[in-house]
Design a protein around this motif. Structure first.
Motif, PDB file in Angstrom:
ATOM      1  N   ILE A   1       0.869  -1.185   0.107  1.00  0.00           N
ATOM      2  CA  ILE A   1       0.000   0.007   0.050  1.00  0.00           C
ATOM      3  C   ILE A   1       0.987   1.204   0.076  1.00  0.00           C
ATOM      4  CG2 ILE A   1      -1.911   1.285   1.046  1.00  0.00           C
ATOM      5  CD1 ILE A   1      -2.483  -1.380   2.731  1.00  0.00           C
ATOM      6  N   HIS A   2       0.674   2.069  -0.938  1.00  0.00           N
ATOM      7  CA  HIS A   2       1.570   3.420  -1.240  1.00  0.00           C
ATOM      8  C   HIS A   2       0.806   4.459  -0.350  1.00  0.00           C
ATOM      9  CE1 HIS A   2       3.956   2.012  -4.510  1.00  0.00           C
ATOM     10  NE2 HIS A   2       4.027   1.168  -3.627  1.00  0.00           N
ATOM     11  N   LYS A   3       1.407   5.734  -0.117  1.00  0.00           N
ATOM     12  CA  LYS A   3       0.976   6.970   0.486  1.00  0.00           C
ATOM     13  C   LYS A   3      -0.429   7.356   0.124  1.00  0.00           C
ATOM     14  CE  LYS A   3       4.233  10.207  -1.467  1.00  0.00           C
ATOM     15  NZ  LYS A   3       5.419  10.627  -0.733  1.00  0.00           N
ATOM     16  N   ASP A   4      -0.551   6.875  -1.262  1.00  0.00           N
ATOM     17  CA  ASP A   4      -1.984   7.131  -1.961  1.00  0.00           C
ATOM     18  C   ASP A   4      -3.037   6.499  -1.674  1.00  0.00           C
ATOM     19  OD1 ASP A   4      -1.509   5.050  -3.470  1.00  0.00           O
ATOM     20  OD2 ASP A   4      -1.198   5.995  -5.234  1.00  0.00           O
ATOM     21  N   GLY A   5      -2.896   5.481  -0.823  1.00  0.00           N
ATOM     22  CA  GLY A   5      -3.905   4.320  -0.174  1.00  0.00           C
ATOM     23  C   GLY A   5      -4.036   3.410  -1.316  1.00  0.00           C
ATOM     24  N   ASN A   6      -3.740   3.391  -2.184  1.00  0.00           N
ATOM     25  CA  ASN A   6      -3.853   2.300  -3.337  1.00  0.00           C
ATOM     26  C   ASN A   6      -2.799   1.366  -2.949  1.00  0.00           C
ATOM     27  OD1 ASN A   6      -5.969   3.771  -4.767  1.00  0.00           O
ATOM     28  ND2 ASN A   6      -4.401   5.003  -5.751  1.00  0.00           N
ATOM     29  N   TYR A   7      -3.593  -0.014  -3.551  1.00  0.00           N
ATOM     30  CA  TYR A   7      -2.617  -1.293  -3.638  1.00  0.00           C
ATOM     31  C   TYR A   7      -1.699  -1.419  -4.966  1.00  0.00           C
ATOM     32  CZ  TYR A   7      -5.370  -2.873   0.359  1.00  0.00           C
ATOM     33  OH  TYR A   7      -6.032  -2.661   1.753  1.00  0.00           O
TER      34      TYR A   7
END
Length: 185
Positions: A164-170
């Motif tokens: 999970i990146h800081k953009d909230g996406n997997y």
């Protein structure tokens, strides 16, 4: 393992490729924190799973003694701008393998430092009797994947929604490996 220093001209840059030494430990600790904050391509965020100066001193010492491990740094103008660490497997069933990763300061992306580090890891691996060398890379890091494929790596698998990146996406993680020519698939 320790290898000879190499001096290379990379564009207008003079780069020294060398094995890490204990005096690099503090700089490497700080560098890793900085690089972790510059990109989503690596596994950590800054200060996560922090390696201290003492941790790096121990790693450098252990890697220098192990014939199936290698810790290289790329130095420009007396400053470490990137590094790679290759770790051989000590288990009997996996002693033919090693894993590695590459980290480079963002301001030095595009200067072929990653290529130089990769090519030297592969030269070393071939002489260190490592039959398979592997890595993981986030699927969106297409430049790195292309570089690895140009150097004989193949995609071995995909870990779905692995991070999970800081953009909230997997994001997916690609597992890649390179086999020496004599090894069979």
């Amino acid at each position: 393992m320790i290898i000879e220093n190499k001096i290379m001209e990379i564009g207008k840059l003079k780069c020294i490729l060398r094995c890490s030494v204990p005096l690099d430990a503090e700089e490497l600790s700080n560098l890793r924190v900085k690089i972790d904050g510059e990109t989503e391509f690596l596994d950590r965020v800054p200060y996560e799973n922090l390696l201290t100066k003492q941790d790096f001193e121990e790693i450098i010492y252990e890697d220098s003694k192990d014939p199936k491990s290698l810790f290289l740094v790329a130095e420009i103008d007396g400053k470490i701008v990137g590094f790679t660490r290759c770790i051989g497997n000590k288990l009997t069933r996996f002693r033919h393998k090693a894993e590695f990763g590459i980290c480079i300061l963002k301001q030095y992306w595009g200067f072929s430092i990653g290529t130089v580090l990769l090519e030297n890891v592969l030269l070393w691996a071939d002489t260190a009797l490592i039959e398979k060398i592997s890595l993981t890379v986030v699927e969106t890091n297409t430049k790195a994947i292309s570089l690895y494929e140009k150097h004989g790596f193949i995609k071995e698998g995909l870990l779905i929604n692995d991070r999970i990146h800081k953009d909230g996406n997997y994001y997916n993680t690609v597992i890649m490996g390179r086999f020496k020519e004599k090894a069979t698939l």
